[in-house]
Design a protein around this motif. Sequence first.
Motif, PDB file in Angstrom:
ATOM      1  N   CYS A 280      15.355   1.054  -6.406  1.00 49.68           N
ATOM      2  CA  CYS A 280      14.196   0.429  -4.752  1.00 49.68           C
ATOM      3  C   CYS A 280      13.655   1.268  -4.140  1.00 49.68           C
ATOM      4  N   LEU A 281      14.554   2.640  -3.492  1.00 45.25           N
ATOM      5  CA  LEU A 281      13.772   3.401  -2.763  1.00 45.25           C
ATOM      6  C   LEU A 281      13.154   3.878  -2.894  1.00 45.25           C
ATOM      7  N   PHE A 282      13.194   4.899  -4.783  1.00 49.34           N
ATOM      8  CA  PHE A 282      11.688   5.183  -4.972  1.00 49.34           C
ATOM      9  C   PHE A 282      10.854   4.522  -5.512  1.00 49.34           C
ATOM     10  N   SER A 283      10.583   3.029  -6.209  1.00 52.07           N
ATOM     11  CA  SER A 283      10.027   2.557  -5.971  1.00 52.07           C
ATOM     12  C   SER A 283       8.823   2.221  -4.827  1.00 52.07           C
ATOM     13  N   LEU A 284       9.224   2.668  -3.602  1.00 53.31           N
ATOM     14  CA  LEU A 284       8.840   2.372  -2.573  1.00 53.31           C
ATOM     15  C   LEU A 284       7.905   3.872  -1.970  1.00 53.31           C
ATOM     16  N   ILE A 285       8.805   4.750  -2.140  1.00 53.79           N
ATOM     17  CA  ILE A 285       7.837   6.417  -1.769  1.00 53.79           C
ATOM     18  C   ILE A 285       7.136   6.853  -2.705  1.00 53.79           C
ATOM     19  N   ALA A 286       7.389   6.275  -3.926  1.00 57.32           N
ATOM     20  CA  ALA A 286       6.477   6.640  -5.133  1.00 57.32           C
ATOM     21  C   ALA A 286       4.960   6.498  -4.505  1.00 57.32           C
ATOM     22  N   ILE A 287       4.471   5.383  -3.719  1.00 57.66           N
ATOM     23  CA  ILE A 287       3.250   4.977  -2.850  1.00 57.66           C
ATOM     24  C   ILE A 287       2.829   6.426  -2.357  1.00 57.66           C
ATOM     25  N   TYR A 288       3.543   7.537  -2.043  1.00 53.19           N
ATOM     26  CA  TYR A 288       3.221   8.447  -0.967  1.00 53.19           C
ATOM     27  C   TYR A 288       3.263   9.707  -1.873  1.00 53.19           C
ATOM     28  N   ILE A 289       4.263  10.088  -2.989  1.00 53.07           N
ATOM     29  CA  ILE A 289       4.346  11.330  -4.031  1.00 53.07           C
ATOM     30  C   ILE A 289       3.453  10.739  -4.642  1.00 53.07           C
ATOM     31  N   ILE A 290       3.058   9.742  -5.934  1.00 54.26           N
ATOM     32  CA  ILE A 290       2.074   9.945  -6.970  1.00 54.26           C
ATOM     33  C   ILE A 290       0.791   8.714  -6.710  1.00 54.26           C
ATOM     34  N   GLY A 291       0.843   8.353  -5.725  1.00 55.27           N
ATOM     35  CA  GLY A 291       0.003   7.187  -4.764  1.00 55.27           C
ATOM     36  C   GLY A 291       0.030   6.201  -5.991  1.00 55.27           C
ATOM     37  N   ASN A 292       1.238   5.867  -6.185  1.00 56.93           N
ATOM     38  CA  ASN A 292       0.676   4.183  -6.971  1.00 56.93           C
ATOM     39  C   ASN A 292       2.255   3.843  -6.573  1.00 56.93           C
ATOM     40  N   PRO A 293       2.198   2.007  -6.220  1.00 56.43           N
ATOM     41  CA  PRO A 293       3.485   1.599  -6.242  1.00 56.43           C
ATOM     42  C   PRO A 293       4.155   0.824  -7.233  1.00 56.43           C
ATOM     43  N   ARG A 294       5.226   0.870  -7.312  1.00 55.96           N
ATOM     44  CA  ARG A 294       6.045   0.910  -8.042  1.00 55.96           C
ATOM     45  C   ARG A 294       6.729  -0.752  -8.129  1.00 55.96           C
ATOM     46  N   SER A 295       6.952  -1.597  -7.261  1.00 58.49           N
ATOM     47  CA  SER A 295       7.876  -2.515  -7.852  1.00 58.49           C
ATOM     48  C   SER A 295       6.618  -3.590  -6.860  1.00 58.49           C
ATOM     49  N   GLY A 296       7.055  -5.000  -6.388  1.00 58.24           N
ATOM     50  CA  GLY A 296       6.740  -6.150  -6.218  1.00 58.24           C
ATOM     51  C   GLY A 296       6.153  -5.659  -4.662  1.00 58.24           C
ATOM     52  N   ILE A 297       7.504  -5.375  -3.922  1.00 56.53           N
ATOM     53  CA  ILE A 297       7.402  -4.732  -2.927  1.00 56.53           C
ATOM     54  C   ILE A 297       6.686  -3.787  -1.933  1.00 56.53           C
ATOM     55  N   ALA A 298       6.411  -2.392  -2.930  1.00 56.60           N
ATOM     56  CA  ALA A 298       5.590  -1.585  -3.102  1.00 56.60           C
ATOM     57  C   ALA A 298       3.772  -1.861  -2.707  1.00 56.60           C
ATOM     58  N   VAL A 299       3.870  -2.876  -3.642  1.00 63.22           N
ATOM     59  CA  VAL A 299       2.391  -3.498  -3.731  1.00 63.22           C
ATOM     60  C   VAL A 299       1.844  -3.742  -2.754  1.00 63.22           C
ATOM     61  N   TYR A 300       2.764  -4.642  -1.555  1.00 67.12           N
ATOM     62  CA  TYR A 300       2.450  -5.575  -0.552  1.00 67.12           C
ATOM     63  C   TYR A 300       2.061  -4.417   1.301  1.00 67.12           C
ATOM     64  N   MET A 301       3.236  -3.429   0.411  1.00 66.89           N
ATOM     65  CA  MET A 301       2.828  -2.098   1.297  1.00 66.89           C
ATOM     66  C   MET A 301       1.937  -1.544   1.015  1.00 66.89           C
ATOM     67  N   SER A 302       1.668  -1.369   0.177  1.00 67.31           N
ATOM     68  CA  SER A 302       0.160  -0.815   0.300  1.00 67.31           C
ATOM     69  C   SER A 302      -0.961  -1.473   0.441  1.00 67.31           C
ATOM     70  N   TYR A 303      -1.150  -2.715   0.683  1.00 73.89           N
ATOM     71  CA  TYR A 303      -1.678  -3.042   0.816  1.00 73.89           C
ATOM     72  C   TYR A 303      -2.167  -2.940   2.294  1.00 73.89           C
ATOM     73  N   LEU A 304      -0.829  -2.826   2.796  1.00 73.42           N
ATOM     74  CA  LEU A 304      -0.671  -3.126   5.010  1.00 73.42           C
ATOM     75  C   LEU A 304      -0.455  -2.055   4.977  1.00 73.42           C
ATOM     76  N   ILE A 305      -0.504  -0.792   4.297  1.00 72.22           N
ATOM     77  CA  ILE A 305      -0.979   0.804   4.561  1.00 72.22           C
ATOM     78  C   ILE A 305      -2.000   1.437   3.725  1.00 72.22           C
ATOM     79  N   SER A 306      -3.384   1.358   3.895  1.00 76.62           N
ATOM     80  CA  SER A 306      -4.255   1.898   2.569  1.00 76.62           C
ATOM     81  C   SER A 306      -3.730   3.029   2.419  1.00 76.62           C
ATOM     82  N   GLU A 307      -3.500   4.326   3.215  1.00 80.15           N
ATOM     83  CA  GLU A 307      -3.585   5.433   2.929  1.00 80.15           C
ATOM     84  C   GLU A 307      -1.644   5.990   3.217  1.00 80.15           C
TER      85      GLU A 307
END
Length: 417
Positions: A280-307
Amino acid sequence: MIELVIACFIGILIGTTTGLIPGIHVNTTGAIMFASSGLLLTQVSPEFLCVLMVSMSIAHALIEFVPSMLLGVPQEGTATSILPGHRMVLEGRSKEVIRIVSVGGFGAILVTILMLPIFSIILPFLHETLKPYTWIILLVASIYLTYSLTANFRDFLWSLILFILSGILGWILFQSPITSGVTLMCTFSGLFGISTILFSLNESSTLPHQNPFYELNIDYSKFKSIFAGGITGAILGFLPGFGPAQGTVIAQAASGTNDNEDEDTVNFLLATSGLNISDCLFSLIAIYIIGNPRSGIAVYMSYLISEMNINHLLIFIFASLLAVSVSLALSLKLGDSFSKLMEMVNYKKLSISVIILQIVILYIFIFYYNAPVGYMTLALITSIALGMLPHYIGVGKSHLMGILIIPAIVIYMKMFI
């Protein structure tokens, strides 16, 4: 900073509430929040919403073990074919079970955070190196894990069929112009929410008397299982579409546990709950580490914060630590009292109410976003029907994650072939 702490506690409150309600998936709640983001962002910042989603995800992932362990417990005659946690509940050890899964989840979060510097160095390199072969890795891993999660050839064939059918459903829906929030809400509600509750209505479940005493001593083997759960969760967060059910196979191998042996039940539960929270945690912070969201919540977060930058990462880690600490205390307290409440709650009425609530919320957003009602109704019915099949066939519902994995395989295949 104060507003982010407030956001964290609001997220914990929402995650605790949804975690206690059977059939409510955190992605469904996230989809509702994301669908409302246009209105919410007029009042709060994107960081506020993201912190709320992070803390909500962590709290939900930990608290959901309470009803999952105590609701729908089968009769004693079927004890050998159910999850280890349910076997312990049938033995009157529900308080011990809740402590095991709570400690496993809390410990795995700490392991994941402590390993972040290593992950930040290794995973970006691996991601870039293996990216052209991601579709092969996903395909091979899917077949292997499907085989590992089934007991015989008949179950293996059925699991593959369900995996492929759910993947076809996902590909069709994700190719439509309908907003992803509504699409994900519809499919997850049908596959994992409404279908599960509908099937449970046919089950006559009773909760036996629970022992008020418990004992949990953390030794080397238990610490090893917690560590295995944390590392496995990060591996799952690295691979798109995989969930905790698939990770159980990896965690068992890493920790040396076997859920068919009574003496390994505690270690199995520690590893399983650990990888669930860590993923649950890593799928969210994967946005920062590898630049890709890895869960539904992470996808929504990537739209809210583009960088996402290092400041965002630190804020999310802080929110995760606060959320898992508060949720640990809540899980222990709620777990101790939930078994008493279950004697007074009409499970059938509760289940029907949850189904109605999910359908009402879904159609509110279907009308709000002007999605085709007939098309979405057909998608919901199809998702529910597909979600019911594993129960009657006798295989795990984790194979329905093909709805995310197969589209990911196709996308990566088209990118690099």
